[in-house]
Design an enzyme around this catalytic site. Structure first.
Site, PDB file in Angstrom:
ATOM      1  N   PRO A 170     110.489  51.201   8.088  1.00 13.08           N
ATOM      2  CA  PRO A 170     110.927  49.916   8.137  1.00 13.08           C
ATOM      3  C   PRO A 170     109.879  49.024   8.770  1.00 13.08           C
ATOM      4  O   PRO A 170     109.090  49.253   9.468  1.00 13.08           O
ATOM      5  CB  PRO A 170     112.298  49.782   8.907  1.00 13.08           C
ATOM      6  CG  PRO A 170     112.704  51.213   8.909  1.00 13.08           C
ATOM      7  CD  PRO A 170     111.453  52.164   8.531  1.00 13.08           C
ATOM      8  N   GLU A 171     109.585  47.834   8.019  1.00 16.26           N
ATOM      9  CA  GLU A 171     108.587  46.907   8.391  1.00 16.26           C
ATOM     10  C   GLU A 171     109.453  45.772   9.136  1.00 16.26           C
ATOM     11  O   GLU A 171     110.507  45.582   8.969  1.00 16.26           O
ATOM     12  CB  GLU A 171     107.784  46.437   7.251  1.00 16.26           C
ATOM     13  CG  GLU A 171     106.953  47.889   6.674  1.00 16.26           C
ATOM     14  CD  GLU A 171     105.632  47.341   5.817  1.00 16.26           C
ATOM     15  OE1 GLU A 171     105.269  46.165   6.182  1.00 16.26           O
ATOM     16  OE2 GLU A 171     105.549  48.103   5.074  1.00 16.26           O
ATOM     17  N   LYS A 213     108.073  45.497  15.161  1.00 16.80           N
ATOM     18  CA  LYS A 213     109.176  46.298  14.728  1.00 16.80           C
ATOM     19  C   LYS A 213     109.877  47.123  15.648  1.00 16.80           C
ATOM     20  O   LYS A 213     110.799  47.937  15.692  1.00 16.80           O
ATOM     21  CB  LYS A 213     108.435  47.684  14.070  1.00 16.80           C
ATOM     22  CG  LYS A 213     107.516  47.135  12.922  1.00 16.80           C
ATOM     23  CD  LYS A 213     106.591  48.488  12.303  1.00 16.80           C
ATOM     24  CE  LYS A 213     105.859  47.996  11.198  1.00 16.80           C
ATOM     25  NZ  LYS A 213     105.039  49.185  10.629  1.00 16.80           N
ATOM     26  N   ARG A 268      97.946  56.813   4.256  1.00 16.56           N
ATOM     27  CA  ARG A 268      98.620  55.905   3.159  1.00 16.56           C
ATOM     28  C   ARG A 268      98.197  55.782   1.896  1.00 16.56           C
ATOM     29  O   ARG A 268      97.112  56.310   1.492  1.00 16.56           O
ATOM     30  CB  ARG A 268      99.478  54.709   3.883  1.00 16.56           C
ATOM     31  CG  ARG A 268     100.255  55.261   4.744  1.00 16.56           C
ATOM     32  CD  ARG A 268     100.721  54.270   5.902  1.00 16.56           C
ATOM     33  NE  ARG A 268      99.674  53.800   6.821  1.00 16.56           N
ATOM     34  CZ  ARG A 268      99.634  52.592   7.829  1.00 16.56           C
ATOM     35  NH1 ARG A 268     100.975  52.256   7.967  1.00 16.56           N
ATOM     36  NH2 ARG A 268      98.604  52.654   8.769  1.00 16.56           N
TER      37      ARG A 268
END
Length: 294
Positions: free
Chosen positions: A2-3, A61, A269
């Site tokens: 989640p960002e 976050k 990533r």
């Protein structure tokens, strides 16, 4: 993972549903999510019991619920963490880890921390109601009133790092993750490897504006959800992924120029960009050769 917009959606949901509620009891069903509380799960539960929740706040976050004791209950969702507000009669989720029974919440609900992969967790921050000292080193994010855009511009232009790496540096600007960095860079027509020191002040300001816009748009749509494990406090998934122009679009035509989008490896990533709209920067050696007088 989640960002910022996803975490903000969860924060806003918690503010609506648990603000003013008192924690009646805490049940730790697995010790790993409270591993940072060195006194152990029983002490964690005991310190929270009887405390009232006075707010729901976020930096980057990280989430925290200020308590009437002046302490804070901190939460990080990790890769698969969920903060769910459920009726007590609702069946337990398969990966339920911590249950907080609340008095004063709508319909006498429970706050549940669910986490399949258990990279996230809960902790108590002594005296951290205003800002937990554990995250004081994290810079404000673009949606916070405390965000100082000019200070960020200065730091970016003093750095030789690639601009995407700078955007992901939580001590410079918090809350920007891989997906939204790619989206903002696409909008700004910047390659992620372009060094910050080679950007003009106006260009950095433009990029920060795109970062803010991307996050605001995602926030309005509930966040980005590529993983069914991410849901907000009501169990609803985000859907901003339908609006992505860069991330995950390898081989698809660029929405701006039609060139096939590319993907490259980046910090374990992936980065997605348009090779035409976002040309790779010239190497330092090529720039130096060009400056050598003939």
């Amino acid at each position: 993972m989640p960002e910022l917009p996803e975490v903000e959606v969860v924060r806003a949901g918690l503010e609506r549903h648990v603000l003013g509620a008192r924690i009646v009891a805490v049940e730790v069903l697995h010790p790993r999510p409270v591993r940072r509380h060195l006194a152990g799960p029983s002490a964690f539960a005991g310190e929270l019991a009887g405390r009232a929740i006075t707010g729901a706040r976020r930096r980057g976050k990280y989430l925290w619920l200020p308590l009437d004791s002046g302490d804070a209950l901190m939460a990080h969702l990790g890769m698969s963490g969920q903060m769910l507000v459920q009726p007590p009669a609702s069946p337990d989720e398969r990966h339920l880890r911590v249950r907080l029974r609340l008095d004063g919440a709508a319909e006498g609900r429970e706050l549940r921390f669910v986490d399949q992969r258990m990279f996230g967790g809960l902790s108590i921050s002594p005296g951290g109601a205003e800002l937990p000292p554990e995250i004081a080193h994290i810079a404000p994010d673009p949606l916070e009133p405390a965000f100082d855009a000019e200070a960020v511009v200065t730091r970016v232009r003093r750095s030789a790092s690639g601009i995407k790496r700078i955007l992901l540096n939580q001590t410079v600007i918090s809350g920007v993750g891989n997906i939204y960095a790619d989206e903002a860079l696409w909008r700004a027509k910047l390659h992620g490897e372009r060094p910050g020191e080679r950007l003009t002040g106006p260009k950095v300001r433009e990029l920060l504006g795109h970062v803010r816009d991307v996050m605001t748009e995602a926030l309005g749509q509930g966040g980005t959800s590529f993983d069914a494990l991410y849901v907000n406090v009501n169990g609803e998934s985000g859907y901003f992924d339908r609006s992505l122009a860069a991330y995950g679009r390898e081989g698809e035509p660029c929405d701006r120029c039609g060139a096939p989008m590319r993907r490259v490896a980046f910090m374990n990533r992936s980065s997605f960009f348009c090779p035409k709209c976002q040309p790779a920067p010239r190497s330092a050696s090529s720039v130096a050769r060009k400056r050598v007088p003939r």
